[in-house]
Write a protein that holds these residues in place. Structure first.
Motif, PDB file in Angstrom:
ATOM      1  N   MET A  12      29.278  51.360  36.266  1.00 23.01           N
ATOM      2  CA  MET A  12      29.443  53.071  36.746  1.00 23.01           C
ATOM      3  C   MET A  12      28.079  53.706  37.522  1.00 23.01           C
ATOM      4  O   MET A  12      26.761  52.549  37.226  1.00 23.01           O
ATOM      5  CB  MET A  12      29.596  54.018  34.962  1.00 23.01           C
ATOM      6  CG  MET A  12      27.877  53.708  34.233  1.00 23.01           C
ATOM      7  SD  MET A  12      28.254  54.794  33.314  1.00 23.01           S
ATOM      8  CE  MET A  12      29.504  53.615  31.656  1.00 23.01           C
ATOM      9  N   LEU A 101      28.689  59.796  38.226  1.00 24.99           N
ATOM     10  CA  LEU A 101      29.913  60.265  39.636  1.00 24.99           C
ATOM     11  C   LEU A 101      30.969  59.027  39.212  1.00 24.99           C
ATOM     12  O   LEU A 101      31.670  60.311  40.251  1.00 24.99           O
ATOM     13  CB  LEU A 101      28.596  59.759  40.530  1.00 24.99           C
ATOM     14  CG  LEU A 101      27.136  60.314  40.151  1.00 24.99           C
ATOM     15  CD1 LEU A 101      26.014  60.128  41.245  1.00 24.99           C
ATOM     16  CD2 LEU A 101      27.050  62.024  39.809  1.00 24.99           C
ATOM     17  N   GLN A 102      30.598  58.062  39.281  1.00 28.88           N
ATOM     18  CA  GLN A 102      32.093  57.121  38.870  1.00 28.88           C
ATOM     19  C   GLN A 102      32.038  56.172  38.190  1.00 28.88           C
ATOM     20  O   GLN A 102      31.148  55.437  37.689  1.00 28.88           O
ATOM     21  CB  GLN A 102      32.662  55.799  40.660  1.00 28.88           C
ATOM     22  CG  GLN A 102      32.992  55.336  40.660  1.00 28.88           C
ATOM     23  CD  GLN A 102      33.046  54.889  41.763  1.00 28.88           C
ATOM     24  OE1 GLN A 102      32.433  55.291  42.765  1.00 28.88           O
ATOM     25  NE2 GLN A 102      33.913  53.609  41.966  1.00 28.88           N
ATOM     26  N   ASP A 104      34.274  52.524  36.344  1.00 31.35           N
ATOM     27  CA  ASP A 104      35.389  51.663  36.325  1.00 31.35           C
ATOM     28  C   ASP A 104      34.781  51.481  35.462  1.00 31.35           C
ATOM     29  O   ASP A 104      34.281  50.575  34.995  1.00 31.35           O
ATOM     30  CB  ASP A 104      35.279  50.663  38.391  1.00 31.35           C
ATOM     31  CG  ASP A 104      35.534  51.956  38.906  1.00 31.35           C
ATOM     32  OD1 ASP A 104      36.256  52.278  39.207  1.00 31.35           O
ATOM     33  OD2 ASP A 104      34.513  51.731  39.944  1.00 31.35           O
TER      34      ASP A 104
END
Length: 116
Positions: A12, A101-102, A104
């Protein structure tokens, strides 16, 4: 055959400011607010097996956090704390606001595929 997820690996992108990353260990998570309408309101102990931080070049406040957790760990809530419902959280340990923010998921390990 059904398998039981033992752990998942996730990467992340985080905004943490100028703070070190917390260590792995046990956390307590109450059912997150975002899923309370469909899950029982329980408190669960979960394990953060390991964490590794990677600095994003040219930034002092954005980091890539790699971690491996016990199955069923609410990752988003582990980072921001879910208004104190997950303790400790990345944000509470660092004493700052931590946001994803992201996110995976990079791997899921299942017991039915493990060899002894």
């Amino acid at each position: 055959m059904k398998g039981v997820v033992l752990a998942s690996n996730a990467n992340m992108l985080l905004s943490l400011g100028n703070h070190p990353v917390p260590r792995a260990g046990k956390i307590l998570q109450r059912t997150p607010i975002r899923v309370l309408h469909r899950r029982s309101p329980l408190e669960r102990e979960k394990i953060i097996h390991w964490m590794k931080i990677e600095r994003i070049g040219g930034s002092s406040q954005y980091f890539l956090l790699h971690l491996c957790t016990q199955a069923g760990t609410y990752i988003k809530e582990f980072v921001h704390g879910d208004l104190g419902r997950t303790h400790p959280s990345v944000g509470s340990i660092l004493g700052c606001r931590a946001e994803i923010l992201q996110l995976d998921v990079t791997d899921v390990k299942m017991d039915c595929f493990q060899t002894e």
